[in-house]
Design a protein around this motif. Structure first.
Motif, PDB file in Angstrom:
ATOM      1  N   ALA B 222       0.812  19.053  -8.764  1.00 25.16           N
ATOM      2  CA  ALA B 222       2.278  19.120  -8.877  1.00 25.16           C
ATOM      3  C   ALA B 222       2.937  17.909  -8.222  1.00 25.16           C
ATOM      4  CB  ALA B 222       2.790  20.414  -8.248  1.00 25.16           C
ATOM      5  N   VAL B 223       2.339  17.429  -7.131  1.00 21.35           N
ATOM      6  CA  VAL B 223       2.905  16.271  -6.439  1.00 21.35           C
ATOM      7  C   VAL B 223       2.928  15.062  -7.383  1.00 21.35           C
ATOM      8  CG1 VAL B 223       2.432  14.619  -4.610  1.00 21.35           C
ATOM      9  CG2 VAL B 223       2.315  17.055  -4.148  1.00 21.35           C
ATOM     10  N   GLU B 225       3.050  15.201 -10.639  1.00 17.89           N
ATOM     11  CA  GLU B 225       4.066  15.433 -11.667  1.00 17.89           C
ATOM     12  C   GLU B 225       5.451  15.124 -11.119  1.00 17.89           C
ATOM     13  OE1 GLU B 225       3.100  19.407 -12.723  1.00 17.89           O
ATOM     14  OE2 GLU B 225       1.640  18.764 -14.242  1.00 17.89           O
ATOM     15  N   ALA B 226       5.684  15.513  -9.875  1.00 20.21           N
ATOM     16  CA  ALA B 226       6.964  15.200  -9.241  1.00 20.21           C
ATOM     17  C   ALA B 226       7.163  13.685  -9.223  1.00 20.21           C
ATOM     18  CB  ALA B 226       7.002  15.769  -7.824  1.00 20.21           C
ATOM     19  N   ALA B 227       6.094  12.951  -8.928  1.00 14.05           N
ATOM     20  CA  ALA B 227       6.193  11.497  -8.871  1.00 14.05           C
ATOM     21  C   ALA B 227       6.504  10.922 -10.256  1.00 14.05           C
ATOM     22  CB  ALA B 227       4.898  10.904  -8.339  1.00 14.05           C
ATOM     23  N   ARG B 228       5.920  11.546 -11.284  1.00 11.43           N
ATOM     24  CA  ARG B 228       6.190  11.068 -12.648  1.00 11.43           C
ATOM     25  C   ARG B 228       7.648  11.291 -13.007  1.00 11.43           C
ATOM     26  NH1 ARG B 228       2.168  13.899 -16.554  1.00 11.43           N
ATOM     27  NH2 ARG B 228       3.359  12.885 -18.178  1.00 11.43           N
ATOM     28  N   VAL B 229       8.173  12.458 -12.626  1.00 13.44           N
ATOM     29  CA  VAL B 229       9.581  12.735 -12.923  1.00 13.44           C
ATOM     30  C   VAL B 229      10.483  11.800 -12.123  1.00 13.44           C
ATOM     31  CG1 VAL B 229      11.405  14.462 -12.804  1.00 13.44           C
ATOM     32  CG2 VAL B 229       9.115  15.118 -13.540  1.00 13.44           C
ATOM     33  N   ASP B 230      10.083  11.536 -10.858  1.00 12.19           N
ATOM     34  CA  ASP B 230      10.865  10.611 -10.030  1.00 12.19           C
ATOM     35  C   ASP B 230      10.876   9.215 -10.622  1.00 12.19           C
ATOM     36  OD1 ASP B 230      11.502  12.522  -8.252  1.00 12.19           O
ATOM     37  OD2 ASP B 230      10.101  11.906  -6.693  1.00 12.19           O
ATOM     38  N   ILE B 241       1.307   7.575  -2.533  1.00 11.74           N
ATOM     39  CA  ILE B 241       0.956   8.996  -2.563  1.00 11.74           C
ATOM     40  C   ILE B 241      -0.546   9.211  -2.391  1.00 11.74           C
ATOM     41  CG2 ILE B 241       1.027  11.104  -3.926  1.00 11.74           C
ATOM     42  CD1 ILE B 241       3.521  10.033  -5.246  1.00 11.74           C
ATOM     43  N   MET B 245      -2.347  10.294   1.193  1.00 10.80           N
ATOM     44  CA  MET B 245      -2.824  11.673   1.259  1.00 10.80           C
ATOM     45  C   MET B 245      -4.327  11.740   1.447  1.00 10.80           C
ATOM     46  SD  MET B 245      -0.080  13.777  -1.102  1.00 10.80           S
ATOM     47  CE  MET B 245      -1.207  14.477  -2.123  1.00 10.80           C
TER      48      MET B 245
END
Lengths: 373, 332
Positions: B222-223, B225-230, B241, B245
């Motif tokens: 999910a992290v 995917e969040a980066a892709r949306v960002d 990221i 991590m």
């Protein structure tokens, strides 16, 4: 700012998940998609966000077709059910990540993040890492990251479902008052019908096959469900669904429960709508709030004999689960009353409020069948 | 007052049982304790402690003691060795052989251990990012792990063979490809250490690879995917990221390879025996050579203690770093 137009959207993996879904969400509208788990709600969001590619159909934001654009070129912002915060970054850095990705200057980032954090009341946590804040604060951080992006479309995936009841209530109130969410098109996905009824300007109920079974305002959906599925999904306690057969006697229609002695007379308007149709198999939908002990409800009711099975006294109302003519019927009463299991009572049923669904298709026989809004 | 309650109060007055307990509750033992005798814990802890004493602590103390004495083959067992104070340490620290070996160790740590971790990380991320089929991933991982399963003696012999200057496979391949015009003398002074490093990289890169790969697999999708949306690009995702991590996972890979580096003797022994002219010796190899081969026990012990100190310092630094990373992420 733009509205979302979805035309004939299809997506499947081993089986079809979203099948020919069309809907239009206005600019500034808060649109809630509600439905049981695993029905395809999140898939719909991911399709709009661009995390999945559609098998067929088109997605438009305003006039712009985005169906095949990568996520960051769609100008959408999405919160994830799992929050998806970056664990190694502080709350500040998490919230500012969409701005940094778009290479905004330092001062702008600082100002916007501070403003959003203040709005969400997490401005005192900006230096902490996600591992050091509570679930509700994590959720608000994720929401902050979405708000700060200033997108054309907000996509919120079960943002408050995993929080405890008290914080959920607080955040629900916050969703009502957040100007940012009310300015642009927001698509909010939840499995909790109360959230949906409370927040949605319009609500779409997603049913099997990833279709929106009915779209409408909270009131519309609740009072005039077009399908048994919608009626069963909204409302607590769940609507009484009684398989019955229509019978005609002296020119008026009766609904007789299958294999049971329960018999309810239908009103003239309902009979007219059903247009005869005796012997037809139906499902009778009866909301618990329209079933009360006879001494509580007056007027246009038909009364039946029943026996208490279970009585639950909750805070704001009491729930009576009764047996009437071999059928289990749930009704409501005042919480301060008391009933013993096995106790006999007269039930008053508001037959005006009856819903009648076709036994085969599950569609309402009283409402015009109109699919997909 | 109910009869039970009365009973309880009476019981409190008469027998001194506190009435805060309900009357039905008697203080009899509710469950059998797991440990029935006081001797059991002593036995359970004592046996391992005895074993540790015998095989780790006693030899360490023995070694420390002899690092202060002139013990050698002549009087190892007679006990006629004399105290020489810090003479052994002085000998070791001032010897050119030791200085050279430290330099060799530094080269090995940097180009051997570090390269293995970097290469392993790179390969792990490439495999995860670009190989999407599970079968392909499994196959390539198995292939890459195979060298790790060979015994060091085989690895050493194999690479001696491959690197044979006159008709070895590597030289022949490089010649055929036109990369070099004459044979590289892989086992000459100044080159032999690099030969060992090459063989070791081949042998051990799969370990950090496996560690980092498993770390990458367990990062939450999910992290990303969040980066892709960002709207974060691939390079930014990697730098901001993925690598942050994976910090503690990579630190673990470093710790494992560094601790191994300090006991790295096998390939040196098989491939070059530290030669030619001690040009590929590592400190541990000298300790082994002086102690086991030449029975200069006192000096070898001093070597061992010094190596122990250096490795302890380096590993402590890594652990400190890891603790900081984990604390920052709220994991510890």
């Amino acid at each position: 700012m733009a509205n979302i137009t979805i035309e004939g959207l299809c997506k499947g993996w081993d089986f079809p998940v979203i099948d020919d879904l069309s809907v239009e969400i206005e600019e500034g509208e808060f649109f809630v998609v509600v439905g049981p788990s695993g029905i395809g709600k999140t898939t719909l969001l991911r399709l709009i966000a661009g995390l999945e590619s559609a098998d067929r159909g088109r997605i438009l934001l305003g006039e712009r077709e985005v169906t095949h654009l990568p996520p960051y070129r769609r100008r959408v912002a999405m919160t994830f059910e799992s929050y998806a915060l970056y664990p190694h970054l502080t709350v500040f850095e998490n919230i500012s990540s969409p701005l940094r990705a778009r290479k905004k200057d330092r001062a702008t980032i600082e100002r916007r993040v501070k403003a959003v954090a203040q709005l969400l009341r997490i401005d005192h946590l900006l230096d902490r890492k996600p591992g050091q804040v509570s679930g509700g604060q994590k959720q608000r951080t994720a929401l902050g990251r979405t708000l700060v992006a200033d997108p054309e479309v907000f996509l919120l995936d079960e943002p408050i479902s995993h929080l405890d009841a008290k914080i959920r209530q607080d955040l629900r109130m916050q969703f009502h008052t957040l100007e940012e969410l009310r300015r642009v098109a927001t698509l909010y996905v939840t499995h909790d019908y109360a959230e949906a009824l409370s927040l949605g300007d319009r609500i779409g109920v997603m049913g099997n096959g990833g279709k929106l079974v009915q779209i409408g305002s909270a009131r519309e959906l609740f009072e005039r469900p077009k399908a048994l599925f919608v009626a069963e999904h909204l409302g607590q306690p769940t609507i009484n669904a009684i398989p019955s057969i229509l019978q005609e006697e002296n020119g008026s229609l009766f609904a007789c429960a299958e294999n049971a002695a329960l018999r309810l007379a239908l009103s003239p308007q309902q009979s007219q709508r059903l247009n005869g149709g005796a012997k037809r198999r139906i499902v009778l939908g009866l909301r618990p709030q329209h079933v009360r002990p006879a001494d509580e409800l007056r007027g246009r009711d038909s009364e039946i004999d029943a026996q208490i099975d279970i009585f639950e006294a909750l805070g704001s109302n009491g729930i009576i689960i009764t047996k009437a003519g071999g059928v289990t019927i749930t009704g409501l009463t005042h919480p301060e009353r008391h009933f013993e299991p096995g106790q006999d009572l007269r039930l008053a049923i508001d037959t005006e409020a009856l819903h009648i669904f076709d036994a085969e298709t599950g569609l309402s026989l009283l409402e015009e069948p109109r699919w997909q809004g | 007052m109910t009869p039970e309650r009365k009973e309880a109060v009476v019981s409190e007055i008469v027998r001194g049982t506190p009435s805060t307990y309900p009357a039905w509750f008697s203080a009899r033992k509710r469950s059998k304790p797991l440990i029935v005798s006081r001797r059991v814990p002593i036995l359970l802890v004592g046996l391992p402690v005895l074993v540790l004493l015998a095989i780790v602590i006693y030899p360490t103390i023995w070694m420390f003691y002899h690092s202060l004495r002139d013990t050698n083959i002549n009087h190892l067992f007679s006990g006629e060795h004399a105290s020489v104070g810090l003479e052994n340490y002085r000998t070791v620290l001032s010897s050119e052989r030791f200085h050279d070996s430290l330099w060799h160790l530094a080269l090995y740590l940097f180009f051997g251990a570090c390269l293995q971790v970097l290469l392993g990380t790179l390969l792990a991320l490439i495999i995860y990012e670009y190989l999407k089929s599970n079968l392909a991933r499994a196959l390539i991982l198995i292939l890459l792990v195979l060298p790790m399963m060979l015994p060091p003696s085989i690895v050493g012999t194999l690479w001696r063979f491959l690197l044979t200057p006159s008709n070895g496979a590597i030289n022949q391949a490089l010649l055929d490809l036109g990369i070099i015009s004459s044979h590289i003398e892989w086992f000459n002074a100044g080159v032999s250490l690099w030969s060992i490093i090459i063989a070791d990289v081949w042998n051990w890169t799969a370990l950090p690879l496996l560690i980092v790969y498993s770390g990458r697999v367990s990062l939450p999708p999910a992290v990303y995917e969040a980066a892709r949306v960002d709207g974060a690009g691939q390079w930014k995702v990697l730098r901001r990221i993925t690598l942050p991590m994976l910090k503690e996972v990579i630190a673990i890979a470093f710790i494992l390879r560094f601790t191994d580096a300090f006991k790295f003797v096998d390939l040196v022994y098989v491939m070059t025996s530290g030669g030619p002219a001690q040009s590929s010796e590592l400190p541990t190899y000298i300790a082994f050579q002086r102690g086991i081969r030449e029975f200069a026990i006192g000096e070898a012990a001093a070597y061992a203690i010094i190596i122990f100190a250096i490795s302890a310092i380096i590993v402590t630094l890594f652990l400190k770093y890891m603790k900081r990373v984990m604390k920052a992420q709220g994991l510890a």
